[in-house]
Design an enzyme around this catalytic site. Sequence first.
Site, PDB file in Angstrom:
ATOM      1  N   SER A 258     -37.354 -56.478 -40.297  1.00 42.13           N
ATOM      2  CA  SER A 258     -36.649 -56.198 -41.537  1.00 42.13           C
ATOM      3  C   SER A 258     -37.062 -54.819 -42.015  1.00 42.13           C
ATOM      4  CB  SER A 258     -36.990 -57.247 -42.600  1.00 42.13           C
ATOM      5  OG  SER A 258     -36.550 -56.839 -43.884  1.00 42.13           O
ATOM      6  N   ARG A 292      10.785 -60.630 -21.154  1.00 36.92           N
ATOM      7  CA  ARG A 292       9.672 -59.716 -21.409  1.00 36.92           C
ATOM      8  C   ARG A 292       9.485 -59.597 -22.914  1.00 36.92           C
ATOM      9  NH1 ARG A 292       8.590 -55.599 -18.004  1.00 36.92           N
ATOM     10  NH2 ARG A 292       9.265 -57.067 -16.417  1.00 36.92           N
TER      11      ARG A 292
END
Length: 359
Positions: A258, A292
């Site tokens: 930390s 498509r």
Amino acid sequence: MFSRGGAAEQVSARAWLQAMLDTEAALTRACAHAGVIPSAAAEAIGEACSAGCFDVEVIGLDAAGGGNPVIPLVRALRAQVPPEHAEHVHHGATSQDILDTAAMLVSTRARELVLAELDGITAACAELAEKHRSTAMAARTLLQQAVPTTFGLKAAGWLAGVVEARRRLAAVELAAQLGGAAGTLASLGDKGPEVLRLYAEELSLAEPPLPWHANRVRVAELIDALALVGGTCGKIALDVILLAQTEVAEVTPPAGGSTAMAHKRNPASAVVAVAAARQLAQRIDLLGEHERAAGAWQAEWPALTNALGYAGGAAAATRETLDGLEVNVDRMLANISPELADYAPGGDAFIDRALERYA
């Protein structure tokens, strides 16, 4: 941050480029074996199909002009081969053939790495289940203490989820794509089916019964299976995070630091696994237009890339978490509510069944 395990490398822009080139090379070899193009052309084109010969950023930028990266790639590939062979590049194929097949190659390569990470998680869970089959701890339902269970049974539950998700992922069929302009392979005449068979063999992909340009089920299945992998890995990691809270302290995972509080042991790898898993909720659109799709197909590329990368990251971070996990047996026992201290946890038979079936 999420590139643990190598899957992220397998879905990079360069990896996609190489997969498209591998597909083009396989197509020319298949056409040559079927007698559609000269063998010399296939050899020359294959030699040019190396990602190092192309500028991936330029191809990516040029892709916007035609709606996909295959168009500028084919143009660049033709410029790389001797002029007499240039006409045989991309013979009989359409852009979607190359990109869909490349997606299957990318998926194959990344999936192998994800499966290997899941195998490591399986082994770790099985070891924890066996070692801690008698380690009593508080079960928690709705985040409140319930009756006692064992840490071995919890690990057996993790094991079952991971193996079931692995099976789903491994079972997804990854198939080659070759249909030509409208899914008929008319440009290859009566050689079309033979070229498709040879093409799939060259790439070690399944041969589909027919082109799947507008049938996106296998891609949806793959992304869903990757989401299951992320979910099962994230569940393990989240359990570890909760068990590692200072006030609980029943496990100690590999720790990260930390910047503000030196005393903290943040469960960094477990946090990464949960974060990666939460990115895997995206679904693809199966409602493509006619032969498509206009837009839905293009939207699959980042969805698939992210799913493979995040599933790989979740699995690798979870494996890292379990490999470095310390189980605080005394704390588990001490945390059981006094009124439940004499309650027999049971569950040993389920651990045996889980180990027999899944380990």
